[in-house]
Design a protein around this motif. Structure first.
Motif, PDB file in Angstrom:
ATOM      1  N   ASP A   1      41.991  25.271  35.654  1.00 33.44           N
ATOM      2  CA  ASP A   1      42.570  26.532  35.207  1.00 33.44           C
ATOM      3  C   ASP A   1      41.460  27.399  34.635  1.00 33.44           C
ATOM      4  O   ASP A   1      40.703  26.952  33.766  1.00 33.44           O
ATOM      5  CB  ASP A   1      43.645  26.277  34.146  1.00 33.44           C
ATOM      6  CG  ASP A   1      44.827  25.505  34.702  1.00 33.44           C
ATOM      7  OD1 ASP A   1      45.305  25.876  35.790  1.00 33.44           O
ATOM      8  OD2 ASP A   1      45.262  24.529  34.057  1.00 33.44           O
ATOM      9  N   LEU A   2      41.357  28.638  35.132  1.00 32.81           N
ATOM     10  CA  LEU A   2      40.275  29.518  34.716  1.00 32.81           C
ATOM     11  C   LEU A   2      40.428  29.907  33.246  1.00 32.81           C
ATOM     12  O   LEU A   2      41.474  30.404  32.826  1.00 32.81           O
ATOM     13  CB  LEU A   2      40.245  30.765  35.593  1.00 32.81           C
ATOM     14  CG  LEU A   2      39.948  30.541  37.080  1.00 32.81           C
ATOM     15  CD1 LEU A   2      39.920  31.871  37.816  1.00 32.81           C
ATOM     16  CD2 LEU A   2      38.629  29.793  37.274  1.00 32.81           C
ATOM     17  N   GLN A   3      39.358  29.694  32.483  1.00 32.81           N
ATOM     18  CA  GLN A   3      39.361  30.026  31.067  1.00 32.81           C
ATOM     19  C   GLN A   3      38.867  31.441  30.807  1.00 32.81           C
ATOM     20  O   GLN A   3      39.173  32.023  29.767  1.00 32.81           O
ATOM     21  CB  GLN A   3      38.487  29.021  30.307  1.00 32.81           C
ATOM     22  CG  GLN A   3      38.922  27.582  30.451  1.00 32.81           C
ATOM     23  CD  GLN A   3      40.340  27.356  29.970  1.00 32.81           C
ATOM     24  OE1 GLN A   3      40.679  27.692  28.836  1.00 32.81           O
ATOM     25  NE2 GLN A   3      41.182  26.792  30.837  1.00 32.81           N
ATOM     26  N   SER A   4      38.105  31.997  31.736  1.00 29.26           N
ATOM     27  CA  SER A   4      37.518  33.322  31.519  1.00 29.26           C
ATOM     28  C   SER A   4      38.478  34.460  31.849  1.00 29.26           C
ATOM     29  O   SER A   4      38.183  35.616  31.569  1.00 29.26           O
ATOM     30  CB  SER A   4      36.245  33.478  32.351  1.00 29.26           C
ATOM     31  OG  SER A   4      36.543  33.442  33.737  1.00 29.26           O
ATOM     32  N   VAL A   5      39.620  34.136  32.453  1.00 30.24           N
ATOM     33  CA  VAL A   5      40.590  35.150  32.862  1.00 30.24           C
ATOM     34  C   VAL A   5      41.765  35.130  31.892  1.00 30.24           C
ATOM     35  O   VAL A   5      42.334  34.068  31.602  1.00 30.24           O
ATOM     36  CB  VAL A   5      41.081  34.893  34.298  1.00 30.24           C
ATOM     37  CG1 VAL A   5      42.128  35.910  34.703  1.00 30.24           C
ATOM     38  CG2 VAL A   5      39.908  34.923  35.270  1.00 30.24           C
TER      39      VAL A   5
ATOM     40  N   VAL B   1      42.826  37.989  43.468  1.00 30.99           N
ATOM     41  CA  VAL B   1      42.915  38.997  44.522  1.00 30.99           C
ATOM     42  C   VAL B   1      41.781  38.879  45.545  1.00 30.99           C
ATOM     43  O   VAL B   1      41.743  39.653  46.500  1.00 30.99           O
ATOM     44  CB  VAL B   1      42.934  40.424  43.929  1.00 30.99           C
ATOM     45  CG1 VAL B   1      44.246  40.673  43.203  1.00 30.99           C
ATOM     46  CG2 VAL B   1      41.767  40.652  42.982  1.00 30.99           C
ATOM     47  N   GLY B   2      40.876  37.916  45.360  1.00 33.92           N
ATOM     48  CA  GLY B   2      39.797  37.753  46.328  1.00 33.92           C
ATOM     49  C   GLY B   2      38.892  36.599  45.958  1.00 33.92           C
ATOM     50  O   GLY B   2      38.798  36.229  44.780  1.00 33.92           O
ATOM     51  N   VAL B   3      38.250  36.002  46.953  1.00 35.48           N
ATOM     52  CA  VAL B   3      37.273  34.937  46.722  1.00 35.48           C
ATOM     53  C   VAL B   3      36.076  35.152  47.636  1.00 35.48           C
ATOM     54  O   VAL B   3      36.194  35.718  48.721  1.00 35.48           O
ATOM     55  CB  VAL B   3      37.868  33.534  46.984  1.00 35.48           C
ATOM     56  CG1 VAL B   3      38.951  33.202  45.986  1.00 35.48           C
ATOM     57  CG2 VAL B   3      38.381  33.412  48.406  1.00 35.48           C
TER      58      VAL B   3
ATOM     59  N   ILE C   1      35.591  34.187  42.087  1.00 36.17           N
ATOM     60  CA  ILE C   1      36.991  34.582  42.196  1.00 36.17           C
ATOM     61  C   ILE C   1      37.198  35.915  41.500  1.00 36.17           C
ATOM     62  O   ILE C   1      36.837  36.069  40.323  1.00 36.17           O
ATOM     63  CB  ILE C   1      37.913  33.522  41.575  1.00 36.17           C
ATOM     64  CG1 ILE C   1      37.751  32.211  42.346  1.00 36.17           C
ATOM     65  CG2 ILE C   1      39.374  33.977  41.585  1.00 36.17           C
ATOM     66  CD1 ILE C   1      38.432  31.037  41.713  1.00 36.17           C
ATOM     67  N   ALA C   2      37.741  36.891  42.213  1.00 35.79           N
ATOM     68  CA  ALA C   2      38.108  38.174  41.624  1.00 35.79           C
ATOM     69  C   ALA C   2      39.556  38.074  41.155  1.00 35.79           C
ATOM     70  O   ALA C   2      40.447  37.724  41.938  1.00 35.79           O
ATOM     71  CB  ALA C   2      37.952  39.302  42.638  1.00 35.79           C
ATOM     72  N   ALA C   3      39.775  38.365  39.880  1.00 37.89           N
ATOM     73  CA  ALA C   3      41.100  38.260  39.299  1.00 37.89           C
ATOM     74  C   ALA C   3      41.519  39.600  38.723  1.00 37.89           C
ATOM     75  O   ALA C   3      40.736  40.266  38.040  1.00 37.89           O
ATOM     76  CB  ALA C   3      41.116  37.203  38.199  1.00 37.89           C
ATOM     77  N   ALA C   4      42.750  40.002  39.006  1.00 37.79           N
ATOM     78  CA  ALA C   4      43.308  41.215  38.416  1.00 37.79           C
ATOM     79  C   ALA C   4      43.935  40.877  37.075  1.00 37.79           C
ATOM     80  O   ALA C   4      44.638  39.872  36.938  1.00 37.79           O
ATOM     81  CB  ALA C   4      44.350  41.825  39.341  1.00 37.79           C
ATOM     82  N   GLU C   5      43.666  41.719  36.090  1.00 35.50           N
ATOM     83  CA  GLU C   5      44.277  41.611  34.771  1.00 35.50           C
ATOM     84  C   GLU C   5      44.890  42.976  34.437  1.00 35.50           C
ATOM     85  O   GLU C   5      44.331  43.755  33.678  1.00 35.50           O
ATOM     86  CB  GLU C   5      43.248  41.238  33.706  1.00 35.50           C
ATOM     87  CG  GLU C   5      42.548  39.915  33.936  1.00 35.50           C
ATOM     88  CD  GLU C   5      41.421  39.669  32.937  1.00 35.50           C
ATOM     89  OE1 GLU C   5      41.074  38.502  32.727  1.00 35.50           O
ATOM     90  OE2 GLU C   5      40.875  40.660  32.381  1.00 35.50           O
TER      91      GLU C   5
ATOM     92  N   LEU D   1      35.580  43.581  34.935  1.00 37.70           N
ATOM     93  CA  LEU D   1      35.740  44.616  35.963  1.00 37.70           C
ATOM     94  C   LEU D   1      36.607  45.721  35.366  1.00 37.70           C
ATOM     95  O   LEU D   1      37.838  45.666  35.440  1.00 37.70           O
ATOM     96  CB  LEU D   1      36.394  44.034  37.217  1.00 37.70           C
ATOM     97  CG  LEU D   1      35.662  42.877  37.898  1.00 37.70           C
ATOM     98  CD1 LEU D   1      36.513  42.292  39.015  1.00 37.70           C
ATOM     99  CD2 LEU D   1      34.309  43.326  38.422  1.00 37.70           C
ATOM    100  N   PRO D   2      35.993  46.733  34.778  1.00 36.01           N
ATOM    101  CA  PRO D   2      36.761  47.734  34.032  1.00 36.01           C
ATOM    102  C   PRO D   2      37.639  48.625  34.897  1.00 36.01           C
ATOM    103  O   PRO D   2      38.593  49.232  34.396  1.00 36.01           O
ATOM    104  CB  PRO D   2      35.678  48.559  33.333  1.00 36.01           C
ATOM    105  CG  PRO D   2      34.451  48.377  34.176  1.00 36.01           C
ATOM    106  CD  PRO D   2      34.541  46.977  34.693  1.00 36.01           C
ATOM    107  N   ASN D   3      37.343  48.713  36.202  1.00 32.34           N
ATOM    108  CA  ASN D   3      38.067  49.647  37.067  1.00 32.34           C
ATOM    109  C   ASN D   3      39.097  48.982  37.967  1.00 32.34           C
ATOM    110  O   ASN D   3      39.670  49.625  38.845  1.00 32.34           O
ATOM    111  CB  ASN D   3      37.060  50.426  37.918  1.00 32.34           C
ATOM    112  CG  ASN D   3      36.045  51.161  37.075  1.00 32.34           C
ATOM    113  OD1 ASN D   3      36.413  51.828  36.109  1.00 32.34           O
ATOM    114  ND2 ASN D   3      34.768  51.031  37.402  1.00 32.34           N
ATOM    115  N   GLY D   4      39.321  47.694  37.767  1.00 36.40           N
ATOM    116  CA  GLY D   4      40.275  46.980  38.594  1.00 36.40           C
ATOM    117  C   GLY D   4      39.589  45.958  39.477  1.00 36.40           C
ATOM    118  O   GLY D   4      38.355  45.853  39.502  1.00 36.40           O
ATOM    119  N   ALA D   5      40.388  45.183  40.199  1.00 38.08           N
ATOM    120  CA  ALA D   5      39.858  44.090  41.013  1.00 38.08           C
ATOM    121  C   ALA D   5      40.496  44.097  42.389  1.00 38.08           C
ATOM    122  O   ALA D   5      41.634  44.539  42.568  1.00 38.08           O
ATOM    123  CB  ALA D   5      40.107  42.745  40.328  1.00 38.08           C
TER     124      ALA D   5
END
Length: 314
Positions: A80-84, A93-95, A106-110, A141-145
């Protein structure tokens, strides 16, 4: 290997098919509640040892990454990703892989922002990108993922709802905006094998400019549209949507799946040094032609269609 959208409460979120088998096999992935995915987040490591897939855990609202042994179709580990940050809108949303193949990215949307998380391939552990801050840190990623690729000394992230990219320094995480210049929004993202070109597939494009190309891995000096001719039998199909794009074996060629008022079309490109060349897929008709994916197949009855990705063969 197929990433399923939702296990429906069972954790059955990954399928596999062996040619000749009567049915697809389903793998029950470890999850407290269930795993779901609204975007393509599945990949194979560079030497073909494992299949990796990232999912949203509907119970924790975080992201879980699973590793599968394709030889046995068995779960070989998960983390389980701890940084997200967990949350109602958190999802992968992407790898992609780092340029040296040592790290899974791994690109993750928050929500409206996002995060790049990094996993060491050898140890299958998450990498902390900021030892000076407590906890495990990725790159913000301040502008989205969105879909992500590695090229040169950076990761490039396709921003949702635009044709813009963010360039993220691989060594520092510094984000540099790279505005798009063409009509349309991001639908696909590829990095050419030498890392000198990033190719975006667009949806809602105009004047056949289905691709937007970025050049120079170390800078943002060139952008521009590349036309995808969409004639079938000499008739313009008036496509305006890229569904997906995939590298072909060897990575010196790639294919683009287009949607048009007349149905699905397949275009193919050769990558030459600093140049993209669209191939002619119909030698009997003058000019560059694409393939009609919706054409009738002799002796077959088509009952229904769904699309979004495809697996190319040599």
């Amino acid at each position: 290997w197929v990433q399923l959208a939702d296990g429906g409460g069972s954790g059955d979120s990954l399928g596999w098919f062996e040619p000749g088998a009567p049915l697809m096999g389903i793998i029950n992935l470890p999850a407290v509640a269930d795993l779901s995915s609204d975007a393509d987040a599945i990949t194979v490591d560079p030497d073909g040892t494992y299949v990796y897939a990232a999912y949203r855990d509907t119970d924790s609202q975080g992201i879980r990454v699973v590793r599968i042994d394709p030889a046995t179709a068995a779960v070989a580990g998960f983390l389980d990703l701890q940084s997200v940050a967990a949350g109602a809108s958190t999802q992968p949303v992407g790898v992609t892989w780092s340029r040296d193949g040592d790290e899974l990215v791994i690109a993750a949307a928050e929500g409206a922002t996002g995060r790049l998380a990094f996993i060491d391939r050898e140890t299958f552990t998450e990498i902390d990108r900021n030892a000076g801050t407590a906890g495990t840190q990725g790159y913000a990623l301040p502008n989205g993922a969105g879909p992500v690729v590695a090229a040169g000394d950076a990761y490039w992230v396709a921003l949702p709802g635009t044709n813009d990219l963010d360039k993220v320094s691989a060594s520092t995480g510094t984000v540099t905006a790279s505005p798009g210049t063409e009509t349309g929004t991001n639908a696909a993202l590829l990095a050419m094998p030498d890392g000198e070109f990033i190719v975006q597939g667009l949806t809602g494009y105009a004047d056949d400019l289905a691709l937007q190309v970025r050049s120079s891995p170390s800078g943002l000096d060139t952008t521009g549209g590349v036309a995808v001719l969409d004639d079938v039998g000499g008739v313009d199909r008036l496509a305006t949507t890229v569904v997906t794009a995939q590298h072909l074996p060897g990575y010196a060629r790639f294919a683009v799946l287009l949607d048009s008022p007349a149905g699905l079309l397949l275009a193919r490109f050769d990558y030459l040094p600093h140049f993209l060349l669209q191939e002619d897929l119909d030698a009997l008709t003058a000019g560059v032609q694409v393939a009609d994916v919706e054409a009738a197949v002799p002796g077959a009855t088509i009952l229904g269609r769904t699309y979004g990705a495809f697996a190319p063969f040599p």
